[in-house]
Each structure stands twice: as C-alpha cells, then as structure tokens.
Design an enzyme around this catalytic site. Structure first.
Site, mmCIF file in Angstrom:
data_model
loop_
_atom_site.group_PDB
_atom_site.id
_atom_site.type_symbol
_atom_site.label_atom_id
_atom_site.label_comp_id
_atom_site.label_asym_id
_atom_site.label_seq_id
_atom_site.Cartn_x
_atom_site.Cartn_y
_atom_site.Cartn_z
ATOM 1 N N LYS A 62 0.864 -1.185 0.000
ATOM 2 C CA LYS A 62 0.000 0.000 0.000
ATOM 3 C C LYS A 62 0.897 1.231 0.000
ATOM 4 O O LYS A 62 2.042 1.181 0.451
ATOM 5 C CB LYS A 62 -0.862 -0.015 1.267
ATOM 6 N N GLY A 100 -20.777 6.856 4.191
ATOM 7 C CA GLY A 100 -19.854 7.222 3.100
ATOM 8 C C GLY A 100 -20.401 6.773 1.760
ATOM 9 O O GLY A 100 -20.421 5.585 1.461
ATOM 10 N N HIS A 158 -17.167 6.558 -4.223
ATOM 11 C CA HIS A 158 -17.136 5.686 -5.404
ATOM 12 C C HIS A 158 -17.813 4.343 -5.140
ATOM 13 O O HIS A 158 -18.555 3.836 -5.967
ATOM 14 C CB HIS A 158 -15.678 5.423 -5.825
HETATM 15 P P1 NAD Z 1 -14.185 7.612 -1.702
HETATM 16 O O1 NAD Z 1 -13.163 8.552 -1.197
HETATM 17 O O2 NAD Z 1 -14.695 7.745 -3.095
HETATM 18 O O3 NAD Z 1 -15.480 7.618 -0.749
HETATM 19 C C1 NAD Z 1 -15.404 7.746 0.627
HETATM 20 C C2 NAD Z 1 -16.591 8.595 1.029
HETATM 21 O O4 NAD Z 1 -16.643 8.680 2.445
HETATM 22 C C3 NAD Z 1 -16.491 10.018 0.496
HETATM 23 O O5 NAD Z 1 -17.714 10.386 -0.109
HETATM 24 C C4 NAD Z 1 -16.214 10.838 1.754
HETATM 25 O O6 NAD Z 1 -16.737 12.148 1.666
HETATM 26 C C5 NAD Z 1 -16.903 10.013 2.802
HETATM 27 N N1 NAD Z 1 -16.435 10.229 4.166
HETATM 28 C C6 NAD Z 1 -15.190 10.506 4.603
HETATM 29 N N2 NAD Z 1 -15.164 10.605 5.940
HETATM 30 C C7 NAD Z 1 -16.438 10.368 6.355
HETATM 31 C C8 NAD Z 1 -17.057 10.330 7.623
HETATM 32 N N3 NAD Z 1 -16.381 10.565 8.757
HETATM 33 N N4 NAD Z 1 -18.378 10.038 7.678
HETATM 34 C C9 NAD Z 1 -19.087 9.789 6.553
HETATM 35 N N5 NAD Z 1 -18.542 9.838 5.313
HETATM 36 C C10 NAD Z 1 -17.236 10.121 5.221
HETATM 37 O O7 NAD Z 1 -13.582 6.155 -1.473
HETATM 38 P P2 NAD Z 1 -14.104 4.794 -2.078
HETATM 39 O O8 NAD Z 1 -13.291 4.447 -3.255
HETATM 40 O O9 NAD Z 1 -15.581 4.830 -2.178
HETATM 41 O O10 NAD Z 1 -13.676 3.797 -0.917
HETATM 42 C C11 NAD Z 1 -14.391 3.761 0.311
HETATM 43 C C12 NAD Z 1 -13.660 2.874 1.278
HETATM 44 O O11 NAD Z 1 -13.543 1.566 0.723
HETATM 45 C C13 NAD Z 1 -12.227 3.315 1.602
HETATM 46 O O12 NAD Z 1 -11.943 2.962 2.932
HETATM 47 C C14 NAD Z 1 -11.380 2.476 0.679
HETATM 48 O O13 NAD Z 1 -10.079 2.251 1.200
HETATM 49 C C15 NAD Z 1 -12.170 1.175 0.676
HETATM 50 N N6 NAD Z 1 -11.966 0.388 -0.524
HETATM 51 C C16 NAD Z 1 -12.223 0.924 -1.742
HETATM 52 C C17 NAD Z 1 -12.014 0.151 -2.874
HETATM 53 C C18 NAD Z 1 -12.303 0.706 -4.239
HETATM 54 O O14 NAD Z 1 -12.349 -0.083 -5.200
HETATM 55 N N7 NAD Z 1 -12.510 2.004 -4.389
HETATM 56 C C19 NAD Z 1 -11.536 -1.161 -2.761
HETATM 57 C C20 NAD Z 1 -11.327 -1.694 -1.490
HETATM 58 C C21 NAD Z 1 -11.530 -0.907 -0.372
#
Ligand code: NAD
Length: 351
Positions: free
Chosen positions: A80, A184, A187
């Site tokens: 990472k 949250g 994406h």
């Molecule tokens: P992202 O940044 O697009 O979405 C995260 C969302 O959470 C954002 O809209 C943000 O405004 C919101 N947020 C942040 N802090 C918050 C809080 N305290 N309360 C409520 N909402 C809050 O990220 P993503 O790609 O959607 O990923 C979300 C999570 O899933 C992350 O932890 C990421 O590591 C994990 N993840 C994502 C993927 C992927 O394919 N994108 C894969 C595995 C794990």
C-alpha cells in the site's frame, strides 16, 4: 520508536519513505508480503495530522492487502502507499509523476492503484513514470458501462454479495425490505446504494459532503442522516464505506445493526473489537473479504480471453469465502475476523 517496534509493524518486507522538495511529495510505500506474488494495493492521499498517523495507516493497510489477496485466491501479495496531502488542494501532475518514480524504487515488488483520494487520472499520471501501475486500464466491465480501470464497481458488487450472504446467515432471508445504513457514499458507497435499492432495501446514508447524498436521496429514495448517528440506527445492516476505524471504543456500545459489512478497510479500530462484536451478537463480515472485488478486478483485467460475465462471476466468488468464514465462526465461537486471519495466514505463510 524504531519501525520494527511499531505496534502495526507485522513482518513487513520493506517500508520506503520519500520527501521530494521539488514537487512537495511526501509519501510512504509499505510492502507487506510477496510470498504469493508482487504486492498490489492502492495509494491513499489524505491530509494526515502527522507522519505517525500516515505510517500507522500504511502499515495496517498493506498487511490487510496480503490477507485480502490470499483469501481471494490471487497470485499476488499485499502492499500500500500513502501520500500525505489534501487530495482536493495538493494534487498536481508533477506530484503524481514523482509518485510514479517512487514506485520504481520497489523494483516491481509493489504495483500501485487507486484508493481514497486517488483517481484513475492520477494513476495515469503515475503510469507515465512507472510500468508498475494498475487499475487504470480495463477490457472487461462489471456494470455494463464503459470501464476505465476504476475498481469501485467490482468492489461494490463484492460488498453487495457479502451483505446478501450475511443476511442469509443471520435472517435466513433475502434482501427484500432490509434496512441498510451506509456510511460514506463515495465511489463504492453510492454504487452499493444502487445495488441495494434495486434489491428492495430501504437505505439510510451519511457523508461529509452533500453531492452524493443528494443523488442517493433522489435516485434511490435514501434517507440522509447525520454522521454521528448513522452507526446507532436500528437497521439490519450497517455498511462502513468511508475510512477505517468505524467500529471503535466509542461506537461499539451504541451499534444498532445486526450485521456489519462494508467496503472500508480496517473497520475495526483495534483487534479486540472482533470479539466484542461476537459477544454483542453482531455478525461482522471481515472487511478484507467483503471489499476484495477491487483487487479481483485489477487482476482479472490482465487476463486474456476473459469476459464481463467472467469478471462478475469471479467477484461473486467472494460469497463462498464469506459464507465459509461466517459458518466456521458460528460453529466454533471464534470471532469472524480471527477465523479469516487464521485461514489467510495458512495460505500466506505456507506458500
Ligand atoms: P471515496 O473517497 O470515493 O469515498 C469515501 C466517502 O466517504 C467520500 O464520499 C467521503 O466524503 C466520505 N467520508 C469521509 N469521511 C467520512 C465520515 N467521517 N463520515 C461519513 N462519510 C465520510 O472512497 P471509495 O473508493 O468509495 O472507498 C471507500 C472505502 O472503501 C475506503 O476505505 C477504501 O479504502 C475502501 N476500498 C475501496 C475500494 C475501491 O475499489 N474504491 C476497494 C477496497 C476498499
């Protein structure tokens, strides 16, 4: 404190730091384990309060990636990267390209991709300087829409299947009418909201920004709730899809759901949360099982003779892994994350 005494250091193979004055890049890459193959993991950009917080995050996230890849049956290890900075104000092409150069210092033992704060466009900038980048090209699509390499659609589908399995396990039913609180709606969370809405769920959503909340309200009939209350709601499923640590010493006492299953990495702030959840009768789907769709996608995109259907089936395979872990936990009384960790370690360290 030496790195080797850090509480989150877990036999990591290498940890590299960069402070590039010309671009302002301050970043860390942690390669946890490459027994199964080169490590793959996203790069997170976040305005960490200090470098200790960034180091703890990258150490925990990278070891989680090893466990995730092992349990997903992938020929790859866990790594990472984190960039210390605000993704809304501190990004530049030069900074992303400097990150690409930094990835080369791992000699192919780390392949970078997107994570929170990093987009496909950012990875494309990094890829100008390194061939060790993924999640920025795609030949197969998960949702019928043109694919650009963003693994979020596959991650959402994997979380959706995990929720389905947990609901079968706990309620012996399907998703119709189930209440889900999504923390949250980025994406992954917003795409998950669509899938759950289509499956007949009632949704509650929270975020720190309004844009996607309003989309979820308008398109999926979701109720917008406050960030401080979302985990307390009397719902069937709480789905953490923001950042890590949603289940912590403050929230554990007021959780309202019977099931926790979401996309966020490192949902348990400490290891003891695993047992506390079991004792409270809450079914926890280990985060790295539920959110493995993203790395499955990145791996599958490099396969010749694959197909859109094949990719969806590969992601749906997460269901079998989740089911096996939930059943073993129920029959042995061992908390779910501990069961998953034991299974992953067997694969990782016997390779
Ligand atoms: P992202 O940044 O697009 O979405 C995260 C969302 O959470 C954002 O809209 C943000 O405004 C919101 N947020 C942040 N802090 C918050 C809080 N305290 N309360 C409520 N909402 C809050 O990220 P993503 O790609 O959607 O990923 C979300 C999570 O899933 C992350 O932890 C990421 O590591 C994990 N993840 C994502 C993927 C992927 O394919 N994108 C894969 C595995 C794990």
């Amino acid at each position: 404190m030496s790195i080797f005494d850090h509480p989150d250091y877990d036999k990591h193979e290498s940890i590299s730091f960069i402070n590039d004055a010309s671009t302002g890049l301050k970043a860390i890459i942690a390669v946890h384990n490459t027994n199964l193959g080169p490590s793959v993991g996203g790069c997170r950009m976040f305005p960490y309060a200090n470098s200790h917080a960034a180091l703890a995050d990258v150490l925990r996230l990278s070891s989680g990636m090893s466990y995730k890849a092992a349990m997903a049956g992938l020929p790859q290890g866990g790594g990472k990267a984190v960039i210390i900075g605000d993704p809304k104000t501190d990004k530049s092409h030069a900074l992303m390209q400097a990150m690409g150069k930094f990835v080369n210092s791992c000699d192919g033992k780390y392949i970078i991709a997107e994570d929170s704060g990093i987009s496909v466009a950012d990875v494309n900038q990094m890829a100008k300087k390194t061939k060790f980048a993924g999640g920025n090209t795609a030949q197969y699509s998960i949702d019928g829409l043109p694919a650009d390499g963003n693994p979020a659609p596959a991650t959402s589908l994997g979380v959706f299947h995990s929720i389905q399995v947990a609901v079968e396990h706990v309620f012996n039913s399907d998703l119709t009418g189930k209440k889900v609180a999504i923390q949250g709606v980025g994406h992954v969370g917003l795409r998950l909201a669509k899938l759950l809405h289509e499956a007949g769920c009632e949704l509650m959503v929270s975020d720190i920004f309004d844009d996607n909340l309003l989309i979820a309200e308008k398109q999926f009939g979701a109720t917008i709730v406050s960030n401080s209350d979302i985990h307390k709601l009397d719902v069937d499923i709480f789905s953490p899809c923001a950042l890590g640590g949603a289940i912590n010493e403050n929230t554990i006492t007021s959780l309202g759901a019977s099931i926790i299953a979401g996309a966020a990495n490192n949902q348990l702030a400490t290891n003891e949360m695993d047992r506390l959840l079991l004792e409270k009768g809450i079914c926890y789907v280990p985060d790295y099982l539920a959110n493995a769709g993203g790395i499955i996608d990145i791996h599958y995109q490099s396969i010749k003779n694959g197909s859109n259907v094949g990719l969806c089936e590969r992601v749906a395979g997460i269901s079998n892994t989740v089911r096996a872990v939930l059943e073993e936990s129920s029959s042995t009384g061992i908390p779910t994350q501990t069961v998953a960790n034991m299974k992953a370690e067997k694969i990782l360290y016997s390779a």
